[in-house]
Design a protein around this motif. Structure first.
Motif, PDB file in Angstrom:
ATOM      1  N   SER A  84       0.808  -1.216   0.000  1.00 37.69           N
ATOM      2  CA  SER A  84       0.000   0.000   0.000  1.00 37.69           C
ATOM      3  C   SER A  84       0.849   1.277   0.000  1.00 37.69           C
ATOM      4  O   SER A  84       1.902   1.341   0.656  1.00 37.69           O
ATOM      5  CB  SER A  84      -0.906   0.016   1.237  1.00 37.69           C
ATOM      6  OG  SER A  84      -1.539   1.260   1.389  1.00 37.69           O
ATOM      7  N   ASN A  86      -0.068   3.747   1.506  1.00 33.79           N
ATOM      8  CA  ASN A  86      -0.273   4.273   2.860  1.00 33.79           C
ATOM      9  C   ASN A  86       0.459   3.461   3.927  1.00 33.79           C
ATOM     10  O   ASN A  86       0.230   3.667   5.123  1.00 33.79           O
ATOM     11  CB  ASN A  86      -1.768   4.292   3.199  1.00 33.79           C
ATOM     12  CG  ASN A  86      -2.539   5.281   2.359  1.00 33.79           C
ATOM     13  OD1 ASN A  86      -2.044   6.369   2.062  1.00 33.79           O
ATOM     14  ND2 ASN A  86      -3.750   4.899   1.968  1.00 33.79           N
ATOM     15  N   ILE A  89       2.293   5.353   6.802  1.00 34.14           N
ATOM     16  CA  ILE A  89       1.379   6.006   7.738  1.00 34.14           C
ATOM     17  C   ILE A  89       0.806   4.994   8.728  1.00 34.14           C
ATOM     18  O   ILE A  89       0.806   5.216   9.955  1.00 34.14           O
ATOM     19  CB  ILE A  89       0.238   6.708   6.971  1.00 34.14           C
ATOM     20  CG1 ILE A  89       0.802   7.853   6.118  1.00 34.14           C
ATOM     21  CG2 ILE A  89      -0.835   7.218   7.932  1.00 34.14           C
ATOM     22  CD1 ILE A  89      -0.201   8.432   5.138  1.00 34.14           C
ATOM     23  N   GLU A  90       0.311   3.867   8.196  1.00 31.99           N
ATOM     24  CA  GLU A  90      -0.279   2.846   9.060  1.00 31.99           C
ATOM     25  C   GLU A  90       0.775   2.197   9.960  1.00 31.99           C
ATOM     26  O   GLU A  90       0.524   1.935  11.152  1.00 31.99           O
ATOM     27  CB  GLU A  90      -0.986   1.777   8.219  1.00 31.99           C
ATOM     28  CG  GLU A  90      -2.152   2.286   7.384  1.00 31.99           C
ATOM     29  CD  GLU A  90      -3.317   2.771   8.226  1.00 31.99           C
ATOM     30  OE1 GLU A  90      -3.292   2.589   9.462  1.00 31.99           O
ATOM     31  OE2 GLU A  90      -4.261   3.351   7.654  1.00 31.99           O
ATOM     32  N   ASN A 124       8.695  -0.578   0.990  1.00 31.28           N
ATOM     33  CA  ASN A 124       8.159  -0.503   2.355  1.00 31.28           C
ATOM     34  C   ASN A 124       8.944  -1.361   3.340  1.00 31.28           C
ATOM     35  O   ASN A 124       9.044  -1.008   4.526  1.00 31.28           O
ATOM     36  CB  ASN A 124       6.683  -0.885   2.346  1.00 31.28           C
ATOM     37  CG  ASN A 124       5.813   0.191   1.728  1.00 31.28           C
ATOM     38  OD1 ASN A 124       6.078   1.386   1.907  1.00 31.28           O
ATOM     39  ND2 ASN A 124       4.778  -0.198   0.991  1.00 31.28           N
TER      40      ASN A 124
END
Length: 276
Positions: A84, A86, A89-90, A124
């Motif tokens: 993702s 995001n 952030i998560e 990530n």
């Protein structure tokens, strides 16, 4: 401190366990902390690592609530979407929670065996490496070449192979699993959970069928990089908690020291997950 490094809880009404169907019979019910406590006490385990069983953020939040309510849960290995945009952030949001000690992508259930090497995922994972944050690796033997490629990219990744990578114990197949696990074991921060083995064996299972796999894991990883996990309640498909525990004790090399055994049954998990 004796720690079970791998167990699950779930509540069916939450509805995000795609793999959990009525055909699984014994598993198709709620499993909650009160169900496990009797087995922990019987087998003298003090704490556990609670591992995700659904690929949703809601699952991670649910497990962290259970952590907050139960002192014996030492930490939660949750799920985040490593693909993702995001993710960062998560990840930072959950990492601020005291009980969040690791993440686990459900690699064994994905259509793409090479998913872990996708550019977005690699990008990530760099965050995990930077923070020295643990990742649980849930795979079958066919995924191991891609895990080896991942470790060549990130040799300092703090990772643990779940369920000894689920080799085909039922048919006694050792290669190329043996060679791949030996190559993975070279990496200093990679450990292995001796868990989930009785469900991969013939039913009823025999310790003699499982022993060659356990002996190999100890020989290549060493006792300091191996941890016991019950995989309760999934283990109930083949045997109860005590049988899982006794089977590992029976199949470990006889020359292990008291310190080695303390590591396998607790200290190694505490070190890997940086438990407080």
């Amino acid at each position: 401190m004796r720690i079970d490094s791998h167990q699950h809880f779930w509540t069916l009404y939450r509805g995000d366990y795609g793999w959990l169907t009525p055909e699984l019979r014994v598993l198709y019910r709620d499993y909650l902390p009160t169900d496990l406590l009797v087995h922990l006490k019987e087998n003298q385990f003090d704490r556990t690592i609670l591992v995700q069983a659904a690929p949703t953020l809601a699952e991670t939040e649910y497990l962290l609530r259970l952590y907050e309510q139960n002192d014996f849960i030492a930490g939660v290995v949750g799920w985040l979407n490593l693909e993702s945009a995001n993710f960062e952030i998560e990840y930072k949001r959950f990492k601020s929670h005291y009980g969040f000690v690791g993440i686990r992508p459900m690699l064994q259930d994905l259509d793409d065996d090479q998913w872990i090497l996708r550019p977005e995922v690699i990008n990530n994972i760099q965050l995990l490496v930077h923070d020295d944050f643990p990742i649980d690796i849930l795979v079958f033997p066919r995924h191991l070449p891609y895990i080896i490629k991942l470790l060549k990219i990130f040799p300092n990744l703090r990772a643990v192979i779940n369920h000894i990578a689920k080799p085909d114990i039922a048919n006694g197949i050792l290669e190329p699993w043996k060679d791949h696990m030996a190559e993975i074991a070279i990496y200093e921060k990679v450990m292995c959970k001796c868990s989930g083995m009785i469900t991969e064996a013939k039913h009823p299972f025999s310790s003699s069928d499982i022993q060659p796999y356990v002996q190999h894991i100890i020989s290549v990883f060493g006792a300091k990089k191996v941890m016991f996990g019950s995989d309760w309640p999934v283990c109930l498909l083949a045997g109860d908690y005590k049988q899982v525990y006794e089977t590992l004790k029976e199949t470990l090399p006889e020359n292990l020291s008291r310190n080695d055994l303390q590591g396998i049954f607790g200290k190694n998990a505490a070190r890997f997950y940086k438990l407080h």
